[in-house]
Enzyme design. Sequence first.
Site, mmCIF file in Angstrom:
data_model
loop_
_atom_site.group_PDB
_atom_site.id
_atom_site.type_symbol
_atom_site.label_atom_id
_atom_site.label_comp_id
_atom_site.label_asym_id
_atom_site.label_seq_id
_atom_site.Cartn_x
_atom_site.Cartn_y
_atom_site.Cartn_z
ATOM 1 N N LYS A 164 0.806 -1.222 0.000
ATOM 2 C CA LYS A 164 0.000 0.000 0.000
ATOM 3 C C LYS A 164 0.845 1.280 0.000
ATOM 4 C CE LYS A 164 -4.019 -2.229 1.898
ATOM 5 N NZ LYS A 164 -3.569 -3.615 1.571
HETATM 6 C C1 LIG Z 1 -4.364 -4.405 0.761
HETATM 7 C C2 LIG Z 1 -3.807 -5.694 0.455
HETATM 8 C C3 LIG Z 1 -4.478 -6.593 -0.399
HETATM 9 C C4 LIG Z 1 -5.819 -6.263 -1.019
HETATM 10 O O1 LIG Z 1 -5.717 -5.219 -1.957
HETATM 11 P P1 LIG Z 1 -7.043 -4.467 -2.396
HETATM 12 O O2 LIG Z 1 -6.573 -3.330 -3.222
HETATM 13 O O3 LIG Z 1 -7.721 -4.023 -1.134
HETATM 14 O O4 LIG Z 1 -7.875 -5.436 -3.161
HETATM 15 C C5 LIG Z 1 -3.889 -7.811 -0.662
HETATM 16 N N1 LIG Z 1 -2.709 -8.160 -0.116
HETATM 17 C C6 LIG Z 1 -2.031 -7.318 0.688
HETATM 18 C C7 LIG Z 1 -0.737 -7.773 1.267
HETATM 19 C C8 LIG Z 1 -2.548 -6.062 1.010
HETATM 20 O O5 LIG Z 1 -1.857 -5.231 1.815
#
Ligand SMILES: *Cc1c(COP(=O)(O)O)cnc(C)c1O
Length: 372
Positions: free
Chosen positions: A119
Amino acid sequence: MGTYHSTRGRTLSCSSKVAIRTGIAPDGGLFVSDELGTQQVDISSLADKSYFEIAQDVLGMLLNDYTAEEISACVDEAYRGTFASEEVTPLVKLDAAPGADAPQTYVMELFGGPTSAFKDVALQMLPRLMARTSAKDGGAERIMIVTATSGDTGKAALAGFADAPGTGITVFYPEGKVSRVQNLQMSTQEGDNVAVCGIRGNFDDAQSAVKRIFADKELAERLEAAGTVLSSANSINVGRLVPQVVYYFAAYAQLLRAGAIEAGDAVEFCVPTGNFGDILAGYYAKQMGLPVGKLVCASNENNVLTDFLTTGTYTAKREFFKTTSPSMDILVSSNLERLLYHVTGSDAEVAGFMQQLAATGSYTVRPETLAA
Ligand SMILES: *Cc1c(COP(=O)(O)O)cnc(C)c1O
Protein backbone atom coordinates in the site's frame (compact mmCIF):
# COMPACT_ATOMS: atom_id res chain seq x y z
CA MET A 1 -10.06 12.89 -16.76
CA GLY A 2 -11.07 16.29 -15.55
CA THR A 3 -14.51 15.52 -14.27
CA TYR A 4 -15.53 13.04 -11.65
CA HIS A 5 -18.97 12.21 -10.30
CA SER A 6 -20.52 9.71 -7.92
CA THR A 7 -21.11 6.08 -8.89
CA ARG A 8 -24.62 6.64 -7.49
CA GLY A 9 -25.55 9.87 -9.28
CA ARG A 10 -24.26 11.90 -12.20
CA THR A 11 -25.81 15.27 -11.35
CA LEU A 12 -22.93 16.70 -9.32
CA SER A 13 -19.54 16.63 -10.99
CA CYS A 14 -16.20 17.90 -9.77
CA SER A 15 -12.51 18.07 -10.64
CA SER A 16 -10.07 15.36 -9.57
CA LYS A 17 -8.67 17.73 -6.93
CA VAL A 18 -12.09 18.05 -5.32
CA ALA A 19 -12.60 14.26 -5.58
CA ILE A 20 -9.25 13.62 -3.86
CA ARG A 21 -9.76 16.27 -1.19
CA THR A 22 -13.25 15.07 -0.27
CA GLY A 23 -12.58 11.33 -0.67
CA ILE A 24 -16.13 10.08 -1.00
CA ALA A 25 -19.11 11.57 -2.86
CA PRO A 26 -21.78 13.33 -0.76
CA ASP A 27 -24.35 10.59 -1.56
CA GLY A 28 -22.02 7.85 -0.24
CA GLY A 29 -20.93 6.76 -3.71
CA LEU A 30 -17.36 6.64 -5.04
CA PHE A 31 -15.90 9.11 -7.51
CA VAL A 32 -15.58 7.85 -11.10
CA SER A 33 -15.03 9.53 -14.46
CA ASP A 34 -16.82 8.81 -17.72
CA GLU A 35 -13.66 9.93 -19.52
CA LEU A 36 -11.81 6.73 -18.51
CA GLY A 37 -10.37 5.24 -21.70
CA THR A 38 -10.80 8.32 -23.88
CA GLN A 39 -7.02 8.80 -23.71
CA GLN A 40 -4.74 5.85 -24.49
CA VAL A 41 -1.18 5.30 -23.31
CA ASP A 42 1.34 4.76 -26.14
CA ILE A 43 2.45 1.14 -25.66
CA SER A 44 5.14 1.23 -28.37
CA SER A 45 7.26 3.72 -26.39
CA LEU A 46 6.81 2.10 -22.95
CA ALA A 47 10.05 0.11 -23.03
CA ASP A 48 12.12 3.31 -23.07
CA LYS A 49 10.37 4.85 -20.11
CA SER A 50 11.25 4.87 -16.43
CA TYR A 51 8.69 4.41 -13.66
CA PHE A 52 8.76 8.18 -13.20
CA GLU A 53 8.00 8.91 -16.85
CA ILE A 54 5.21 6.33 -16.96
CA ALA A 55 3.72 7.77 -13.77
CA GLN A 56 3.84 11.24 -15.29
CA ASP A 57 1.92 10.08 -18.41
CA VAL A 58 -0.66 7.91 -16.64
CA LEU A 59 -1.39 10.29 -13.76
CA GLY A 60 -1.53 13.22 -16.17
CA MET A 61 -4.36 11.47 -18.01
CA LEU A 62 -6.28 10.46 -14.91
CA LEU A 63 -5.87 13.73 -12.99
CA ASN A 64 -5.86 16.39 -15.66
CA ASP A 65 -6.59 19.39 -13.46
CA TYR A 66 -3.15 18.94 -11.86
CA THR A 67 -0.40 20.71 -13.80
CA ALA A 68 2.46 18.65 -15.27
CA GLU A 69 4.74 20.34 -12.72
CA GLU A 70 2.49 19.33 -9.83
CA ILE A 71 2.34 15.70 -10.99
CA SER A 72 6.07 15.60 -11.52
CA ALA A 73 6.75 16.97 -8.01
CA CYS A 74 4.33 14.45 -6.46
CA VAL A 75 5.95 11.53 -8.31
CA ASP A 76 9.44 12.62 -7.29
CA GLU A 77 8.58 13.15 -3.62
CA ALA A 78 6.71 9.85 -3.44
CA TYR A 79 9.17 7.53 -5.19
CA ARG A 80 12.65 9.11 -5.49
CA GLY A 81 14.78 7.41 -2.85
CA THR A 82 11.83 6.07 -0.83
CA PHE A 83 11.66 2.63 -2.47
CA ALA A 84 14.27 -0.12 -2.39
CA SER A 85 14.52 -0.44 -6.18
CA GLU A 86 15.06 2.10 -8.99
CA GLU A 87 12.22 0.29 -10.74
CA VAL A 88 9.98 1.10 -7.70
CA THR A 89 7.90 -2.04 -8.46
CA PRO A 90 10.45 -4.57 -9.82
CA LEU A 91 9.43 -7.77 -11.60
CA VAL A 92 11.16 -10.97 -10.55
CA LYS A 93 11.10 -14.02 -12.79
CA LEU A 94 9.98 -17.28 -11.21
CA ASP A 95 11.84 -20.48 -12.03
CA ALA A 96 11.02 -21.46 -15.59
CA ALA A 97 8.11 -23.84 -15.73
CA PRO A 98 8.79 -27.13 -17.52
CA GLY A 99 8.01 -27.21 -21.24
CA ALA A 100 9.05 -24.66 -23.84
CA ASP A 101 5.51 -23.34 -24.40
CA ALA A 102 4.71 -22.94 -20.72
CA PRO A 103 3.77 -19.33 -20.00
CA GLN A 104 6.40 -17.34 -18.19
CA THR A 105 5.49 -16.23 -14.72
CA TYR A 106 6.78 -13.19 -12.90
CA VAL A 107 6.11 -11.72 -9.50
CA MET A 108 5.79 -7.97 -9.16
CA GLU A 109 7.35 -6.92 -5.87
CA LEU A 110 5.30 -4.08 -4.42
CA PHE A 111 6.78 -4.16 -0.94
CA GLY A 112 9.86 -1.97 -1.39
CA GLY A 113 8.39 1.13 0.28
CA PRO A 114 8.95 2.63 3.73
CA THR A 115 6.50 0.41 5.69
CA SER A 116 7.03 -2.77 3.61
CA ALA A 117 3.33 -2.83 2.69
CA PHE A 118 2.32 -2.84 -0.97
CA LYS A 119 0.00 0.00 0.00
CA ASP A 120 3.01 2.34 0.23
CA VAL A 121 2.92 2.62 -3.56
CA ALA A 122 -0.39 4.48 -3.33
CA LEU A 123 -0.04 5.96 0.14
CA GLN A 124 3.27 7.68 -0.54
CA MET A 125 1.49 9.47 -3.39
CA LEU A 126 -1.92 10.34 -1.93
CA PRO A 127 -0.68 12.88 0.69
CA ARG A 128 1.33 14.64 -2.03
CA LEU A 129 -1.69 14.84 -4.30
CA MET A 130 -3.79 16.10 -1.41
CA ALA A 131 -1.17 18.73 -0.52
CA ARG A 132 -1.69 20.27 -3.98
CA THR A 133 -5.40 20.84 -3.31
CA SER A 134 -6.60 23.81 -1.29
CA ALA A 135 -9.63 25.04 0.64
CA LYS A 136 -11.19 26.24 -2.61
CA ASP A 137 -11.33 22.59 -3.74
CA GLY A 138 -13.46 21.50 -0.83
CA GLY A 139 -14.75 23.41 2.13
CA ALA A 140 -12.23 24.00 4.85
CA GLU A 141 -8.61 24.83 5.58
CA ARG A 142 -7.70 21.62 7.38
CA ILE A 143 -8.25 17.98 6.38
CA MET A 144 -8.84 15.13 8.83
CA ILE A 145 -8.14 11.77 7.21
CA VAL A 146 -10.37 9.07 8.66
CA THR A 147 -9.37 5.56 7.65
CA ALA A 148 -10.35 1.99 8.39
CA THR A 149 -7.67 -0.67 8.15
CA SER A 150 -7.53 -4.43 8.17
CA GLY A 151 -3.82 -4.13 8.98
CA ASP A 152 -1.57 -2.73 6.28
CA THR A 153 -3.35 0.45 5.20
CA GLY A 154 -3.14 1.89 8.70
CA LYS A 155 0.63 2.01 9.00
CA ALA A 156 1.20 2.99 5.37
CA ALA A 157 -1.35 5.84 5.68
CA LEU A 158 0.08 7.00 9.02
CA ALA A 159 3.58 7.05 7.51
CA GLY A 160 2.36 8.93 4.43
CA PHE A 161 0.44 11.60 6.35
CA ALA A 162 2.63 11.97 9.47
CA ASP A 163 3.33 15.69 10.01
CA ALA A 164 1.84 16.59 6.60
CA PRO A 165 0.93 20.27 6.91
CA GLY A 166 -2.79 21.10 7.26
CA THR A 167 -3.67 17.43 7.73
CA GLY A 168 -4.51 15.10 10.60
CA ILE A 169 -5.07 11.35 10.42
CA THR A 170 -7.10 8.93 12.53
CA VAL A 171 -6.91 5.19 11.86
CA PHE A 172 -9.46 2.62 13.07
CA TYR A 173 -8.46 -1.05 13.14
CA PRO A 174 -10.27 -4.20 14.39
CA GLU A 175 -8.79 -4.99 17.80
CA GLY A 176 -7.25 -8.47 17.88
CA LYS A 177 -7.63 -8.98 14.11
CA VAL A 178 -4.41 -7.40 12.89
CA SER A 179 -1.02 -9.05 13.27
CA ARG A 180 1.25 -8.20 16.20
CA VAL A 181 3.71 -6.53 13.83
CA GLN A 182 0.96 -4.40 12.28
CA ASN A 183 -0.35 -3.47 15.72
CA LEU A 184 3.12 -2.39 16.85
CA GLN A 185 3.81 -0.56 13.59
CA MET A 186 0.66 1.51 14.07
CA SER A 187 0.83 2.13 17.80
CA THR A 188 4.43 3.37 17.60
CA GLN A 189 3.83 5.81 14.73
CA GLU A 190 5.48 9.18 15.35
CA GLY A 191 3.99 12.53 14.35
CA ASP A 192 1.98 15.34 15.95
CA ASN A 193 -1.11 14.78 13.80
CA VAL A 194 -1.66 11.00 14.11
CA ALA A 195 -4.16 8.92 16.12
CA VAL A 196 -4.89 5.17 16.18
CA CYS A 197 -8.02 3.46 17.63
CA GLY A 198 -8.81 -0.23 18.05
CA ILE A 199 -12.51 -1.03 17.58
CA ARG A 200 -14.60 -4.04 18.64
CA GLY A 201 -15.56 -5.87 15.44
CA ASN A 202 -13.91 -6.75 12.14
CA PHE A 203 -12.67 -4.66 9.22
CA ASP A 204 -16.13 -4.41 7.67
CA ASP A 205 -17.46 -2.92 10.93
CA ALA A 206 -14.62 -0.38 10.90
CA GLN A 207 -15.18 0.48 7.24
CA SER A 208 -18.98 0.82 7.66
CA ALA A 209 -18.47 3.07 10.68
CA VAL A 210 -16.09 5.27 8.70
CA LYS A 211 -18.64 5.48 5.88
CA ARG A 212 -21.28 6.50 8.46
CA ILE A 213 -18.98 9.23 9.77
CA PHE A 214 -18.67 10.56 6.23
CA ALA A 215 -22.43 10.44 5.67
CA ASP A 216 -23.17 12.35 8.93
CA LYS A 217 -24.32 15.77 7.68
CA GLU A 218 -24.59 17.29 11.14
CA LEU A 219 -21.02 16.30 12.01
CA ALA A 220 -19.84 17.71 8.68
CA GLU A 221 -21.46 21.07 9.50
CA ARG A 222 -19.90 21.19 12.94
CA LEU A 223 -16.48 20.35 11.51
CA GLU A 224 -16.85 22.91 8.74
CA ALA A 225 -17.62 25.59 11.32
CA ALA A 226 -14.37 24.56 13.02
CA GLY A 227 -12.44 24.80 9.73
CA THR A 228 -12.01 21.07 9.06
CA VAL A 229 -13.16 18.76 6.26
CA LEU A 230 -13.05 14.96 6.46
CA SER A 231 -11.35 12.85 3.81
CA SER A 232 -10.34 9.25 3.27
CA ALA A 233 -7.08 7.42 2.69
CA ASN A 234 -8.85 4.14 1.91
CA SER A 235 -8.96 2.99 -1.69
CA ILE A 236 -12.41 4.56 -1.91
CA ASN A 237 -10.33 7.73 -2.48
CA VAL A 238 -9.57 8.05 -6.18
CA GLY A 239 -6.15 9.51 -5.25
CA ARG A 240 -5.33 6.16 -3.71
CA LEU A 241 -6.52 4.23 -6.74
CA VAL A 242 -4.84 6.03 -9.63
CA PRO A 243 -1.19 5.66 -8.47
CA GLN A 244 -1.76 1.90 -8.70
CA VAL A 245 -2.64 2.07 -12.40
CA VAL A 246 0.96 3.12 -13.05
CA TYR A 247 2.63 -0.13 -12.01
CA TYR A 248 0.61 -2.25 -14.45
CA PHE A 249 2.20 -0.21 -17.24
CA ALA A 250 5.59 -0.34 -15.47
CA ALA A 251 5.35 -4.15 -15.31
CA TYR A 252 4.65 -4.27 -19.02
CA ALA A 253 7.61 -1.97 -19.71
CA GLN A 254 9.91 -4.30 -17.75
CA LEU A 255 8.64 -7.34 -19.68
CA LEU A 256 9.37 -5.49 -22.93
CA ARG A 257 12.88 -4.61 -21.77
CA ALA A 258 13.49 -8.22 -20.68
CA GLY A 259 12.48 -9.40 -24.17
CA ALA A 260 9.76 -11.55 -22.61
CA ILE A 261 7.04 -9.97 -24.77
CA GLU A 262 6.69 -7.74 -27.79
CA ALA A 263 4.62 -4.56 -27.81
CA GLY A 264 0.96 -5.57 -28.16
CA ASP A 265 1.29 -9.04 -26.57
CA ALA A 266 -1.34 -9.69 -23.91
CA VAL A 267 -0.25 -10.15 -20.31
CA GLU A 268 -2.36 -11.64 -17.53
CA PHE A 269 -2.28 -10.39 -13.97
CA CYS A 270 -3.28 -12.44 -10.95
CA VAL A 271 -4.14 -10.05 -8.11
CA PRO A 272 -4.68 -10.88 -4.42
CA THR A 273 -7.88 -8.98 -3.74
CA GLY A 274 -9.58 -7.46 -0.73
CA ASN A 275 -11.20 -4.07 -1.21
CA PHE A 276 -10.85 -4.48 -5.02
CA GLY A 277 -8.58 -1.43 -5.42
CA ASP A 278 -5.49 -3.13 -6.82
CA ILE A 279 -7.33 -5.25 -9.38
CA LEU A 280 -9.55 -2.31 -10.36
CA ALA A 281 -6.39 -0.33 -11.12
CA GLY A 282 -5.52 -3.17 -13.53
CA TYR A 283 -8.93 -2.78 -15.15
CA TYR A 284 -8.27 0.96 -15.51
CA ALA A 285 -4.90 0.18 -17.12
CA LYS A 286 -6.67 -2.10 -19.59
CA GLN A 287 -9.20 0.64 -20.42
CA MET A 288 -6.25 2.98 -21.02
CA GLY A 289 -4.75 0.72 -23.65
CA LEU A 290 -2.59 -1.79 -21.77
CA PRO A 291 -2.81 -5.20 -23.50
CA VAL A 292 -4.23 -7.15 -20.56
CA GLY A 293 -5.49 -10.67 -21.20
CA LYS A 294 -7.25 -11.71 -18.04
CA LEU A 295 -7.27 -10.13 -14.64
CA VAL A 296 -7.48 -13.01 -12.19
CA CYS A 297 -9.19 -12.08 -8.93
CA ALA A 298 -7.52 -14.11 -6.17
CA SER A 299 -9.40 -14.52 -2.89
CA ASN A 300 -8.67 -16.23 0.38
CA GLU A 301 -11.28 -18.10 2.47
CA ASN A 302 -13.37 -14.90 2.52
CA ASN A 303 -14.18 -15.52 -1.13
CA VAL A 304 -17.09 -13.14 -1.59
CA LEU A 305 -15.63 -11.81 -4.85
CA THR A 306 -14.92 -15.25 -6.33
CA ASP A 307 -18.54 -16.16 -5.63
CA PHE A 308 -19.82 -12.91 -7.11
CA LEU A 309 -17.75 -13.20 -10.28
CA THR A 310 -18.92 -16.78 -10.83
CA THR A 311 -22.62 -16.41 -9.89
CA GLY A 312 -23.56 -12.73 -10.26
CA THR A 313 -24.86 -12.62 -6.69
CA TYR A 314 -22.96 -10.64 -4.10
CA THR A 315 -23.60 -11.90 -0.58
CA ALA A 316 -21.87 -10.07 2.24
CA LYS A 317 -23.96 -11.94 4.82
CA ARG A 318 -21.75 -14.94 5.42
CA GLU A 319 -19.31 -16.30 7.93
CA PHE A 320 -16.22 -14.13 8.40
CA PHE A 321 -12.90 -16.01 8.53
CA LYS A 322 -9.82 -14.63 10.22
CA THR A 323 -6.93 -15.71 8.00
CA THR A 324 -3.17 -15.31 7.69
CA SER A 325 -3.82 -12.64 5.00
CA PRO A 326 -5.86 -10.10 7.02
CA SER A 327 -5.62 -7.47 4.27
CA MET A 328 -7.89 -9.71 2.21
CA ASP A 329 -10.34 -10.46 5.05
CA ILE A 330 -13.05 -8.21 3.64
CA LEU A 331 -16.68 -9.02 2.94
CA VAL A 332 -17.83 -5.60 1.70
CA SER A 333 -15.41 -4.90 -1.10
CA SER A 334 -15.81 -1.18 -1.78
CA ASN A 335 -14.21 -0.70 -5.17
CA LEU A 336 -16.41 -3.29 -6.83
CA GLU A 337 -18.94 -0.45 -6.89
CA ARG A 338 -16.70 1.36 -9.37
CA LEU A 339 -16.45 -1.69 -11.64
CA LEU A 340 -20.24 -2.08 -11.52
CA TYR A 341 -20.59 1.54 -12.61
CA HIS A 342 -18.13 1.21 -15.49
CA VAL A 343 -19.66 -2.07 -16.68
CA THR A 344 -23.35 -1.09 -16.38
CA GLY A 345 -22.88 2.61 -17.17
CA SER A 346 -25.85 3.22 -14.86
CA ASP A 347 -25.62 5.30 -11.69
CA ALA A 348 -29.25 4.44 -10.88
CA GLU A 349 -28.59 0.71 -11.11
CA VAL A 350 -25.49 0.97 -8.90
CA ALA A 351 -27.40 3.05 -6.34
CA GLY A 352 -30.02 0.28 -6.32
CA PHE A 353 -27.42 -2.45 -5.72
CA MET A 354 -25.87 -0.52 -2.85
CA GLN A 355 -29.28 0.09 -1.28
CA GLN A 356 -30.04 -3.63 -1.48
CA LEU A 357 -26.64 -4.46 -0.04
CA ALA A 358 -27.23 -2.14 2.92
CA ALA A 359 -30.79 -3.40 3.48
CA THR A 360 -30.44 -7.15 2.83
CA GLY A 361 -26.69 -7.86 2.64
CA SER A 362 -27.00 -9.05 -0.95
CA TYR A 363 -27.73 -8.10 -4.58
CA THR A 364 -27.74 -9.83 -7.97
CA VAL A 365 -26.60 -8.29 -11.26
CA ARG A 366 -28.17 -8.93 -14.67
CA PRO A 367 -26.69 -11.82 -16.73
CA GLU A 368 -25.32 -9.31 -19.29
CA THR A 369 -23.49 -7.50 -16.51
CA LEU A 370 -21.99 -10.73 -15.20
CA ALA A 371 -20.87 -11.68 -18.72
CA ALA A 372 -19.26 -8.26 -19.23
C1 LIG B 1 -4.36 -4.40 0.76
C2 LIG B 1 -3.81 -5.69 0.45
C3 LIG B 1 -4.48 -6.59 -0.40
C4 LIG B 1 -5.82 -6.26 -1.02
O1 LIG B 1 -5.72 -5.22 -1.96
P1 LIG B 1 -7.04 -4.47 -2.40
O2 LIG B 1 -6.57 -3.33 -3.22
O3 LIG B 1 -7.72 -4.02 -1.13
O4 LIG B 1 -7.88 -5.44 -3.16
C5 LIG B 1 -3.89 -7.81 -0.66
N1 LIG B 1 -2.71 -8.16 -0.12
C6 LIG B 1 -2.03 -7.32 0.69
C7 LIG B 1 -0.74 -7.77 1.27
C8 LIG B 1 -2.55 -6.06 1.01
O5 LIG B 1 -1.86 -5.23 1.81
